[in-house]
Design a protein around this motif. Structure first.
Motif, mmCIF file in Angstrom:
data_model
loop_
_atom_site.group_PDB
_atom_site.id
_atom_site.type_symbol
_atom_site.label_atom_id
_atom_site.label_comp_id
_atom_site.label_asym_id
_atom_site.label_seq_id
_atom_site.Cartn_x
_atom_site.Cartn_y
_atom_site.Cartn_z
ATOM 1 N N VAL A 13 -26.576 -0.904 53.261
ATOM 2 C CA VAL A 13 -27.310 -2.110 52.861
ATOM 3 C C VAL A 13 -28.788 -1.757 52.736
ATOM 4 O O VAL A 13 -29.332 -1.050 53.592
ATOM 5 N N VAL A 14 -29.424 -2.238 51.675
ATOM 6 C CA VAL A 14 -30.873 -2.076 51.498
ATOM 7 C C VAL A 14 -31.479 -3.441 51.231
ATOM 8 O O VAL A 14 -30.960 -4.211 50.406
ATOM 9 N N HIS A 15 -32.555 -3.759 51.939
ATOM 10 C CA HIS A 15 -33.252 -5.008 51.656
ATOM 11 C C HIS A 15 -34.746 -4.853 51.881
ATOM 12 O O HIS A 15 -35.192 -3.984 52.634
ATOM 13 N N ARG A 16 -35.495 -5.677 51.198
ATOM 14 C CA ARG A 16 -36.953 -5.700 51.312
ATOM 15 C C ARG A 16 -37.329 -6.145 52.716
ATOM 16 O O ARG A 16 -36.666 -6.989 53.319
ATOM 17 N N PHE A 17 -38.418 -5.582 53.227
ATOM 18 C CA PHE A 17 -38.831 -5.856 54.606
ATOM 19 C C PHE A 17 -40.338 -6.065 54.648
ATOM 20 O O PHE A 17 -41.099 -5.263 54.108
ATOM 21 N N GLU A 30 -39.249 4.420 60.081
ATOM 22 C CA GLU A 30 -40.094 3.274 59.783
ATOM 23 C C GLU A 30 -39.652 2.692 58.444
ATOM 24 O O GLU A 30 -38.908 3.338 57.698
ATOM 25 N N PRO A 31 -40.072 1.463 58.121
ATOM 26 C CA PRO A 31 -39.767 0.922 56.788
ATOM 27 C C PRO A 31 -40.322 1.840 55.703
ATOM 28 O O PRO A 31 -41.442 2.332 55.800
ATOM 29 N N LEU A 32 -39.523 2.062 54.658
ATOM 30 C CA LEU A 32 -39.847 3.056 53.639
ATOM 31 C C LEU A 32 -40.275 2.409 52.337
ATOM 32 O O LEU A 32 -39.909 1.275 52.022
ATOM 33 N N LEU A 33 -41.043 3.165 51.551
ATOM 34 C CA LEU A 33 -41.318 2.783 50.172
ATOM 35 C C LEU A 33 -40.031 2.876 49.364
ATOM 36 O O LEU A 33 -39.074 3.556 49.757
ATOM 37 N N LEU A 34 -40.005 2.231 48.203
ATOM 38 C CA LEU A 34 -38.773 2.173 47.429
ATOM 39 C C LEU A 34 -38.305 3.559 46.996
ATOM 40 O O LEU A 34 -37.104 3.862 47.065
ATOM 41 N N LEU A 74 -33.554 -4.660 44.082
ATOM 42 C CA LEU A 74 -34.007 -4.383 45.445
ATOM 43 C C LEU A 74 -35.378 -4.999 45.713
ATOM 44 O O LEU A 74 -35.674 -5.393 46.853
ATOM 45 N N ARG A 75 -36.204 -5.097 44.694
ATOM 46 C CA ARG A 75 -37.527 -5.711 44.881
ATOM 47 C C ARG A 75 -37.432 -7.217 45.109
ATOM 48 O O ARG A 75 -38.351 -7.821 45.650
ATOM 49 N N TYR A 86 -38.953 -1.149 52.742
ATOM 50 C CA TYR A 86 -37.524 -1.442 52.733
ATOM 51 C C TYR A 86 -36.844 -0.892 53.985
ATOM 52 O O TYR A 86 -37.267 0.120 54.547
ATOM 53 N N LEU A 87 -35.774 -1.588 54.375
ATOM 54 C CA LEU A 87 -34.924 -1.135 55.465
ATOM 55 C C LEU A 87 -33.529 -0.822 54.941
ATOM 56 O O LEU A 87 -32.998 -1.532 54.094
ATOM 57 N N ILE A 88 -32.956 0.245 55.472
ATOM 58 C CA ILE A 88 -31.584 0.655 55.160
ATOM 59 C C ILE A 88 -30.731 0.398 56.400
ATOM 60 O O ILE A 88 -31.143 0.722 57.522
#
Length: 204
Positions: free
Chosen positions: A176-180, A110-114, A154-155, A191-193
């Motif tokens: 790749v990491v981006h805010r989701f 699932e989308p994760l905390l930073l 990243l934020r 965040y998604l990786i």
């Protein structure tokens, strides 16, 4: 042996037994996790027979992709450059004429905390470094790090981050990491990786 010594000895034995059971349970849970174990460039059916996660056969003569039938981790089994990811829900394996050519996945359920995102990405980078992978294009895209500068980047929904790694001229990994925007948790930063694995497609 005094009564006190006997009680202490029995407690010590009990504690060791509990630790042993917990260790065995952890090993069992890890071994029970479905996984896709593969090599880039190998026959699709070799990967299917080796992996504990179910996945459909390749379509003969086609360029296409399949996804595992359950959440699964990736085990890249190259004897020198191997690494293992956490379980993934998004997991695509691409083939050409029944030969594996690339992988694209998000090593998370699932989308994760930073904090959790950085933990996953930094562990993957540590595995790559230990196995002899080399970061490339570091002036434009340096490896991820847990620093105030990286956290701020990243934020920023318009930035995110990317890191590229080469295993000589054999393989390439892109992280790749981006805010989701997670509709289930609209007030949280999630965040998604993305991890891509293939033969090299960019120059060092």
């Amino acid at each position: 042996m005094s009564l006190m010594h006997r009680v202490g000895w029995r407690r010590g034995i009990l504690a060791l037994a509990v630790i042993s059971l917990l260790t065995l349970s952890a090993i069992q849970v890890l071994s029970d996790e479905p996984e896709i174990a593969l090599m880039i460039g190998e026959p699709w059916e070799d990967m299917r027979q080796r992996s504990s996660a179910a996945i459909d056969p390749a379509i003969p003569g086609h360029v296409s992709f399949n996804i595992p039938k359950s959440d699964a981790r990736l085990r890249f089994i190259d004897p020198q450059y191997g690494f293992v990811t956490p379980p993934a829900r998004f997991f695509v394996i691409i083939y050409n004429k029944e030969m594996i050519i690339s992988v694209r996945m998000s090593p998370q359920i699932e989308p994760l905390l930073l904090d959790d995102t950085l933990k996953v990405v930094l562990d993957l980078q540590d595995q790559l470094r230990s196995a002899g992978w080399t970061p490339i294009r570091i002036e434009e895209d340096p490896p991820f790090a847990d620093t105030p500068q990286w956290r701020a980047q990243l934020r920023d929904v318009n930035k995110g981050g990317t890191s590229y790694w080469h295993a000589e001229d054999k393989f390439q990994v892109m992280l790749v990491v981006h805010r989701f925007k997670d509709n289930k948790r609209p007030t949280e930063e999630r965040y998604l990786i993305t991890l891509a694995l293939a033969m090299p497609w960019t120059n060092p």
